[in-house]
Design an enzyme around this catalytic site. Structure first.
Site, PDB file in Angstrom:
ATOM      1  N   ASN A 192      53.125  39.423  22.288  1.00 57.70           N
ATOM      2  CA  ASN A 192      53.446  38.130  21.261  1.00 57.70           C
ATOM      3  C   ASN A 192      52.440  38.210  20.056  1.00 57.70           C
ATOM      4  OD1 ASN A 192      53.987  35.712  20.031  1.00 57.70           O
ATOM      5  ND2 ASN A 192      52.958  34.231  21.553  1.00 57.70           N
ATOM      6  N   LYS A 197      52.485  36.559  17.535  1.00 54.68           N
ATOM      7  CA  LYS A 197      52.157  35.419  16.709  1.00 54.68           C
ATOM      8  C   LYS A 197      52.068  35.411  14.990  1.00 54.68           C
ATOM      9  CE  LYS A 197      49.705  33.911  20.818  1.00 54.68           C
ATOM     10  NZ  LYS A 197      48.570  33.205  21.325  1.00 54.68           N
ATOM     11  N   HIS A 225      56.645  28.263  23.573  1.00 53.87           N
ATOM     12  CA  HIS A 225      55.055  28.424  23.391  1.00 53.87           C
ATOM     13  C   HIS A 225      54.311  27.166  23.120  1.00 53.87           C
ATOM     14  CE1 HIS A 225      51.445  30.191  22.605  1.00 53.87           C
ATOM     15  NE2 HIS A 225      51.829  31.626  23.238  1.00 53.87           N
ATOM     16  N   GLU A 227      51.806  26.921  21.552  1.00 52.28           N
ATOM     17  CA  GLU A 227      51.494  26.439  20.218  1.00 52.28           C
ATOM     18  C   GLU A 227      52.811  25.894  19.622  1.00 52.28           C
ATOM     19  OE1 GLU A 227      50.305  30.547  19.294  1.00 52.28           O
ATOM     20  OE2 GLU A 227      48.522  30.365  20.875  1.00 52.28           O
ATOM     21  N   GLU A 247      51.929  30.461  31.121  1.00 52.32           N
ATOM     22  CA  GLU A 247      50.756  30.493  30.246  1.00 52.32           C
ATOM     23  C   GLU A 247      49.862  29.260  30.227  1.00 52.32           C
ATOM     24  OE1 GLU A 247      51.512  33.781  26.923  1.00 52.32           O
ATOM     25  OE2 GLU A 247      51.853  31.848  26.180  1.00 52.32           O
ATOM     26  N   GLY A 281      44.017  32.839  24.435  1.00 49.04           N
ATOM     27  CA  GLY A 281      43.005  33.252  23.281  1.00 49.04           C
ATOM     28  C   GLY A 281      41.682  32.782  23.546  1.00 49.04           C
ATOM     29  N   SER A 324      44.983  35.389  27.570  1.00 45.72           N
ATOM     30  CA  SER A 324      43.733  36.400  27.838  1.00 45.72           C
ATOM     31  C   SER A 324      43.951  37.381  28.534  1.00 45.72           C
ATOM     32  CB  SER A 324      42.504  35.860  27.865  1.00 45.72           C
ATOM     33  OG  SER A 324      42.217  34.780  26.849  1.00 45.72           O
TER      34      SER A 324
HETATM   35  P1  PGA Z   1      46.455  35.731  24.289  1.00 46.05           P
HETATM   36  O1  PGA Z   1      47.797  34.892  23.934  1.00 46.05           O
HETATM   37  O2  PGA Z   1      46.904  36.953  25.092  1.00 46.05           O
HETATM   38  O3  PGA Z   1      45.768  36.046  22.999  1.00 46.05           O
HETATM   39  O4  PGA Z   1      45.782  34.757  25.058  1.00 46.05           O
HETATM   40  C1  PGA Z   1      48.988  35.059  24.967  1.00 46.05           C
HETATM   41  C2  PGA Z   1      50.145  34.074  24.427  1.00 46.05           C
HETATM   42  O5  PGA Z   1      49.837  32.949  23.605  1.00 46.05           O
HETATM   43  O6  PGA Z   1      51.193  34.485  24.233  1.00 46.05           O
END
Ligand code: PGA
Length: 251
Positions: free
Chosen positions: A9, A11, A96, A98, A168, A174, A214
């Site tokens: 992903n 982003k 997601h 976000e 998630e 992140g 992460s």
């Molecule tokens: P990350 O993000 O691996 O940077 O923690 C995962 C995601 O949001 O899909």
């Protein structure tokens, strides 16, 4: 049997040129290996058609990171599921955290998006997960169950079978703070049980449930070893071909 999947992903990262170079690098790296999982990259809308031209989608699937909750029309700035499909992408990340947090996406809008994605032959990678407060106050299982029920449980068993789920935990995205293997397994087993109660064991057993938050080459192996963890949705570590491949080869 359900599939193992590692999906990147990206982003809101990479320019078109950087994104095409990254896609090429992943595509190239995959030529040398026989991964024990499907590999997908989800890239910004602006990159999809160009990336489609430089990858072998038999080995590397391509997805968008969102699509609109309307079919077409006067929705300035939105990108529809049919537009995504017309680029050659075949997956779409939906729900997601976000998008839920920063753009106010609700189960009602997500339900529309899932329907439109499926109608355009896009496979939704549907994200669910609790925030830290819900993890700490013990409501996390119920929160995730509700997210799944509200957005997905009006689907027929046939349509539900087309969905990939991604658990998630928002506190792990992140932050460098991965869920432990046991925390991931507890949730994934619970999700599979929720699906089994609604659609039966066969559908539940065939649903791929990815972990995200992460995930890195160093922790992927232990997470993927858990019986109900069928792969990962990878943010930060998918922006570098080598670290992404380190996770792909963790299977
Ligand atoms: P990350 O993000 O691996 O940077 O923690 C995962 C995601 O949001 O899909």
């Amino acid at each position: 049997m359900r599939k193992n999947i590692v999906a990147g992903n990206w982003k809101m990262n990479t320019t078109l040129q950087e994104g095409v170079a990254l896609a090429k690098a992943v595509n190239e790296a995959l030529k040398g290996v026989e991964p024990k999982c499907d590999v997908i990259i989800a890239a910004p809308f602006t990159h999809l058609a160009s990336i489609n031209g430089v990858i072998d989608q038999n080995k590397l699937g391509l997805g968008a990171e969102n699509c609109a909750d309307h079919k077409s029309g006067a929705y300035t700035g939105e990108v529809s599921a049919s537009m995504v499909a017309s680029t050659g992408a075949t997956y779409v990340i939906l729900g997601h955290s976000e998008r839920r947090q920063y753009y106010g996406e609700t189960s009602a809008t997500l339900k529309e998006k899932v329907g439109l994605a499926l109608a355009n032959n896009l496979t939704p990678i549907f994200c669910i997960g609790e925030v830290l407060e819900q993890r700490e106050n013990g409501t996390y299982l119920e929160v995730v169950k509700t997210q799944i029920e509200e957005a997905l449980f009006d689907l027929s068993a046939e349509d539900f079978s087309k969905i990939i789920l991604a658990y998630e935990p928002v506190w792990a995205i992140g932050t460098g703070k991965t869920a432990t293997d046991d925390q991931a397994e507890e949730m994934h087993a619970f999700i599979r049980d929720v699906i089994a109660k609604k659609y039966g064991n066969e559908v539940a057993e065939n649903t791929s449930i990815l972990y995200g938050g992460s995930c890195k080459p160093t922790n992927a192996k232990a997470l993927f070893a858990k019986p109900n963890v069928d792969g990962g949705l990878i943010g930060g570590a998918s922006l570098d071909a080598e670290s992404f491949m380190g996770i792909v080869t963790a299977f």
